[in-house]
Motif scaffolding. Structure first.
Motif, PDB file in Angstrom:
ATOM      1  N   GLU A 216       0.841  -1.199   0.000  1.00  0.00           N
ATOM      2  CA  GLU A 216       0.000   0.000   0.000  1.00  0.00           C
ATOM      3  C   GLU A 216       0.871   1.242   0.000  1.00  0.00           C
ATOM      4  O   GLU A 216       1.836   1.340   0.740  1.00  0.00           O
ATOM      5  N   LYS A 217       0.518   2.185  -0.844  1.00  0.00           N
ATOM      6  CA  LYS A 217       1.228   3.454  -0.926  1.00  0.00           C
ATOM      7  C   LYS A 217       0.353   4.511  -0.279  1.00  0.00           C
ATOM      8  O   LYS A 217      -0.796   4.703  -0.655  1.00  0.00           O
ATOM      9  N   PHE A 218       0.892   5.177   0.732  1.00  0.00           N
ATOM     10  CA  PHE A 218       0.153   6.209   1.445  1.00  0.00           C
ATOM     11  C   PHE A 218       0.554   7.589   0.946  1.00  0.00           C
ATOM     12  O   PHE A 218       1.672   7.785   0.466  1.00  0.00           O
ATOM     13  N   LEU A 219      -0.352   8.521   1.099  1.00  0.00           N
ATOM     14  CA  LEU A 219      -0.026   9.912   0.858  1.00  0.00           C
ATOM     15  C   LEU A 219       1.048  10.295   1.861  1.00  0.00           C
ATOM     16  O   LEU A 219       1.007   9.867   3.016  1.00  0.00           O
ATOM     17  N   GLU A 220       2.030  11.078   1.436  1.00  0.00           N
ATOM     18  CA  GLU A 220       3.125  11.451   2.329  1.00  0.00           C
ATOM     19  C   GLU A 220       3.264  12.956   2.446  1.00  0.00           C
ATOM     20  O   GLU A 220       2.912  13.696   1.526  1.00  0.00           O
ATOM     21  N   TYR A 221       3.782  13.383   3.584  1.00  0.00           N
ATOM     22  CA  TYR A 221       4.122  14.785   3.833  1.00  0.00           C
ATOM     23  C   TYR A 221       5.512  14.771   4.449  1.00  0.00           C
ATOM     24  O   TYR A 221       5.737  14.097   5.464  1.00  0.00           O
ATOM     25  N   LYS A 222       6.448  15.443   3.818  1.00  0.00           N
ATOM     26  CA  LYS A 222       7.838  15.488   4.266  1.00  0.00           C
ATOM     27  C   LYS A 222       8.414  14.088   4.497  1.00  0.00           C
ATOM     28  O   LYS A 222       9.117  13.836   5.472  1.00  0.00           O
ATOM     29  N   GLY A 223       8.059  13.162   3.602  1.00  0.00           N
ATOM     30  CA  GLY A 223       8.627  11.820   3.646  1.00  0.00           C
ATOM     31  C   GLY A 223       8.008  10.865   4.646  1.00  0.00           C
ATOM     32  O   GLY A 223       8.467   9.745   4.806  1.00  0.00           O
ATOM     33  N   LYS A 224       6.954  11.281   5.337  1.00  0.00           N
ATOM     34  CA  LYS A 224       6.290  10.414   6.314  1.00  0.00           C
ATOM     35  C   LYS A 224       4.843  10.184   5.870  1.00  0.00           C
ATOM     36  O   LYS A 224       4.207  11.071   5.307  1.00  0.00           O
TER      37      LYS A 224
END
Length: 99
Positions: free
Chosen positions: A7-15
């Motif tokens: 599963e690929k999650f939405l990321e913010y600043k690599g997290k």
């Protein structure tokens, strides 16, 4: 040929960012800490719901810690971006100090 489905999650600043209703978790659950963002209210602007007050909590992921002691730090901000920005700073500092 079997492909592995990760599963690929939405990321913010690599997290990763994971949303469940009005709650957003920011960070990797395998790390010692994550950020929990709870949208407390919202405003309707035309056809969009825009977050108002957001509760930010720095939470320990240690399963041996009692639920009451899991919350390390908390605050409220207006707007999701302001809350996420502050949460990202808290998480980065907590993870850096943990090493």
């Amino acid at each position: 040929m079997a492909e592995s489905k990760k599963e690929k999650f939405l990321e913010y600043k690599g997290k990763p960012l994971v949303r469940c209703d009005k709650t957003i978790y920011y960070g990797d659950m395998s790390d010692p800490y994550v950020i929990c963002l709870n949208v407390l209210d919202h405003k309707d602007i035309e056809d969009l719901k825009v977050s108002g007050k957001v509760l930010i909590q720095l939470i320990s992921t240690d399963p041996d810690v009692s639920p009451k002691e899991k919350i390390i730090k908390k605050s409220e901000k207006n707007g999701l971006f302001n809350a996420l920005d502050l949460g990202a700073v808290w998480l980065e500092r907590a993870l850096k100090n943990n090493n």
